[in-house]
Design an enzyme around this catalytic site. Structure first.
Site, PDB file in Angstrom:
ATOM      1  N   ASN A 132       0.733  -1.161  -0.098  1.00  0.00           N
ATOM      2  CA  ASN A 132      -0.191  -0.002  -0.042  1.00  0.00           C
ATOM      3  C   ASN A 132       0.788   1.262  -0.050  1.00  0.00           C
ATOM      4  OD1 ASN A 132      -1.844   2.107   0.826  1.00  0.00           O
ATOM      5  ND2 ASN A 132      -3.177   0.503   1.784  1.00  0.00           N
ATOM      6  N   TRP A 133       1.625   1.382   0.991  1.00  0.00           N
ATOM      7  CA  TRP A 133       2.160   2.855   1.099  1.00  0.00           C
ATOM      8  C   TRP A 133       3.724   2.714   0.151  1.00  0.00           C
ATOM      9  CZ3 TRP A 133       4.940   4.776   6.181  1.00  0.00           C
ATOM     10  CH2 TRP A 133       6.035   3.877   6.680  1.00  0.00           C
ATOM     11  N   ASP A 134       3.965   1.504  -0.065  1.00  0.00           N
ATOM     12  CA  ASP A 134       4.995   1.704  -0.945  1.00  0.00           C
ATOM     13  C   ASP A 134       4.754   2.229  -2.551  1.00  0.00           C
ATOM     14  OD1 ASP A 134       5.425  -0.598   0.955  1.00  0.00           O
ATOM     15  OD2 ASP A 134       7.536  -0.796   0.029  1.00  0.00           O
TER      16      ASP A 134
ATOM     17  N   TYR B 156       7.084 -15.497  -0.921  1.00  0.00           N
ATOM     18  CA  TYR B 156       6.624 -14.648   0.305  1.00  0.00           C
ATOM     19  C   TYR B 156       5.769 -15.515   1.107  1.00  0.00           C
ATOM     20  CZ  TYR B 156       4.994 -10.582   2.981  1.00  0.00           C
ATOM     21  OH  TYR B 156       4.448  -9.708   3.910  1.00  0.00           O
TER      22      TYR B 156
ATOM     23  N   ASP C 181       7.428  -2.711  10.922  1.00  0.00           N
ATOM     24  CA  ASP C 181       6.992  -3.751  11.375  1.00  0.00           C
ATOM     25  C   ASP C 181       7.453  -4.226  12.962  1.00  0.00           C
ATOM     26  OD1 ASP C 181       6.364  -3.723   9.041  1.00  0.00           O
ATOM     27  OD2 ASP C 181       7.348  -5.501   8.299  1.00  0.00           O
TER      28      ASP C 181
ATOM     29  N   GLU D 149      16.936  -0.987   0.833  1.00  0.00           N
ATOM     30  CA  GLU D 149      15.646  -0.689   1.838  1.00  0.00           C
ATOM     31  C   GLU D 149      15.608   0.388   2.971  1.00  0.00           C
ATOM     32  OE1 GLU D 149      14.662  -4.510   3.315  1.00  0.00           O
ATOM     33  OE2 GLU D 149      12.572  -4.126   3.598  1.00  0.00           O
TER      34      GLU D 149
END
Ligand code: GLC
Length: 414
Positions: free
Chosen positions: A36-38, A83, A162, A385
C-alpha cells in the site's frame, strides 16, 4: 559515491524492473506483491517523468479496495512462492483482489494531492474518479481505527514499521503456546540480523491467525485482539491525508465539514500520545494505557500531520547531532537502538522524506538538511531498503522502489 545523473538513470531502472504493468512491487523477490504505502511512493517516483503511470499506480491500489472502504496493505495480484504469509494464510476474502486483512499508512491521498498540484490538467479527471474511494478509505479509518482520539494499529504490519519497539509492550501480552507451522521466506533472502526475530514473527503470524478466525470481522477483532496500539505514525499520516482530502474536496465543491471536524478531533486526540516522561509523542497501547518506552521516527511526523512542538523540535536537533543521515527509526539514545535491525535503528529514506516535508511547511531549516542527508545517504548506499544511520551503509533488501522514488523526487526537486 554515485553521480547524480547516473543515479537518476538507475532509479528509473529500479522502477522499471519492479514495474508489473499497473502496479510496482517494493523489490523483486523479497516483496513480490503490491504494498500500500510503497505504491504511493512509487507513484511519486513516476510523477517525475510519467504522470499517467503515476496515476495508474494509485488507481491499481484502489482497485483492491474492500466494499467496506478498507484498502489492504498487500494486494496479491499474482501468486508467488517467494513470500509468506500468502492469501490462504490470511484467509481475507473481503475484496475484489486477494489481499491481506489489514491496511497501511494512508500516504496515497497525499500523493494524489501532490500529483494534482504538479499537473492539474491531467490530475483533474483522475482525482475526480479517485476521490470517492479515497474518502471511503478515510471513513473506514474513522469507523474502525479511531480510538482514544487517535489512530490505532491492529497489527505491527499495519503501521508499516514492523518490528519497531513501539509494539514491544503490546506484543509481550501475546503468548504463543503451541509452535506455529510456517516457514519464513524473508530470512532466506536477507541476513537474519537485519530482520525481525523468530519470536516477533511468531506473534505477527499469531495475529494473522486471530484475524482469520474472525473472518476479519472488525467489531469482533476489536474485542478479541490484544493488539490495538495508538500509533503516532498512522495518526499523523492520517491527519495529513485528511488535510489533503479537504483541499481536493474543495476543488470539487464537496462538503468538508465532517473532514474538518475529524481533523480537529484528531488534533486534540494527539494529547493521548504525549508521553510526559519522554517529553515526546510515543506509541500507546489502548488496552493497558502503557506507553512505548522510547521514541521512534514516526513521532517526528507531527509536523507532516500539522502539529508543531518545540519539545519534539529539541529532540530532532539532538538526534541530528548524534547521527549523520537523518532520523533513525529509533531514538539513537534508546537502550533498544540497533543500527542494523530494520525498524529498530536504521534510517529509512521515506521517513526522512515525510519528516522533512512537514518541517519545510513550518519553515524549519532542518528540512533542507534532511533532504540533503537523504540524498547523500542514497548516493553512498544506492537504493537499499534502509541504511545505517551513522555510516549510510546499505541494509536489508536492494533495488528498492521507494528509495528510488524518493531519489527521483528529490533529485528533480519538485
Ligand atoms: C516491510 C516494511 C513495510 C513495507 C514492506 C514492503 O514490511 O516494514 O513498511 O511496506 O516491507 O516494502
Amino acid at each position: 559515491m554515485f553521480r547524480d545523473d547516473q543515479l537518476t538513470e538507475e532509479a528509473r531502472q529500479v522502477l522499471l524492473d519492479n514495474d508489473r504493468g499497473s502496479y510496482t512491487v517494493p523489490t523483486k523477490g523479497l516483496y513480490p506483491y503490491q504494498w500500500n504505502w510503497d505504491s504511493a511512493f512509487a507513484s511519486l517516483g513516476y510523477a517525475t517523468n510519467d504522470m499517467n503511470r503515476a496515476w495508474i499506480e494509485l488507481e491499481s491500489l484502489f482497485s483492491g479496495q474492500w466494499p467496506n472502504g478498507m484498502v489492504p496493505h498487500i494486494l496479491f495480484h499474482e501468486l508467488s512462492q517467494d513470500y509468506f504469509p500468502n492469501p490462504s494464510d490470511w484467509g481475507a476474502f473481503g475484496g475484489p483482489i486477494p489481499s491481506s486483512g489489514i491496511s497501511q499508512p494512508p500516504v496515497a491521498p497525499t500523493v494524489a494531492k501532490i500529483l494534482w498540484e504538479l499537473d492539474r490538467e491531467v490530475g483533474h479527471k483522475r482525482v475526480e474518479s479517485l476521490l470517492p474511494a479515497m474518502l471511503k478509505w478515510y471513513q473506514w479509518f474513522m469507523d474502525n481505527r479511531f480510538q482514544e482520539g487517535v489512530i490505532v494499529a491492529t497489527h505491527p504490519w499495519e503501521s508499516g514499521r514492523d518490528n519497531s519497539p513501539d509494539w514491544d509492550k503490546a506484543l509481550s501480552r501475546i503468548h504463543v503456546d503451541a509452535p506455529l507451522d510456517y516457514s519464513r521466506k524473508d530470512t532466506l533472502m536477507v541476513n537474519e540480523e537485519m530482520r525481525p526475530t523468530k519470536e516477533e514473527y511468531d506473534k505477527y503470524y499469531w495475529l494473522v491467525q486471530l484475524g482469520r478466525s474472525t473472518q476479519w470481522f472488525e467489531s469482533e477483532l476489536k474485542v478479541k485482539s490484544p493488539f490495538r496500539v495508538g500509533d503516532p505514525g498512522l495518526t499523523f499520516i492520517f491527519m495529513r491525508a485528511i488535510k489533503d482530502l479537504i483541499a481536493l474536496s474543495l476543488e470539487f465543491g464537496l462538503e468538508t465539514t465532517q473532514l474538518e471536524e475529524d481533523y480537529n478531533r484528531l488534533t486534540e486526540g494527539t494529547s493521548y500520545l504525549w508521553n510526559s516522561e519522554l517529553e515526546a509523542y510515543a506509541a500507546r497501547c489502548t488496552k493497558t494505557g502503557q506507553f512505548a518506552d522510547s521514541m521512534s521516527s514516526a513521532s517526528f511526523l507531527c509536523w507532516y500531520g500539522g502539529v508543531d512542538s518545540q519539545l519534539m523540535y529539541n529532540h530532532l536537533c539532538r538526534i541530528l547531532k548524534d547521527v549523520l543521515f537523518g532520523i533513525p527509526s529509533l531514538d539513537s539514545r534508546s537502550t533498544k537502538f540497533d543500527r542494523s535491525r530494520y525498524w529498530r535503528g536504521p534510517t529509512w529514506a521515506i521517513m526522512n522524506f515525510m519528516i522533512a516535508l512537514g518541517l519545510k511547511e513550518y519553515s524549519y531549516s532542518e528540512a533542507e538538511k534532511l533532504f540533503e542527508a537523504t540524498k547523500t545517504m542514497i548516493k553512498k548506499g544506492g537504493f537499499a531498503e534502509y541504511f545505517d544511520p551513522f555510516t549510510g551503509d546499505p541494509k536489508g533488501g536492494k533495488h528498492f522502489t521507494w528509495t528510488a522514488a524518493v531519489w527521483l523526487y528529490l533529485a528533480g526537486r519538485f
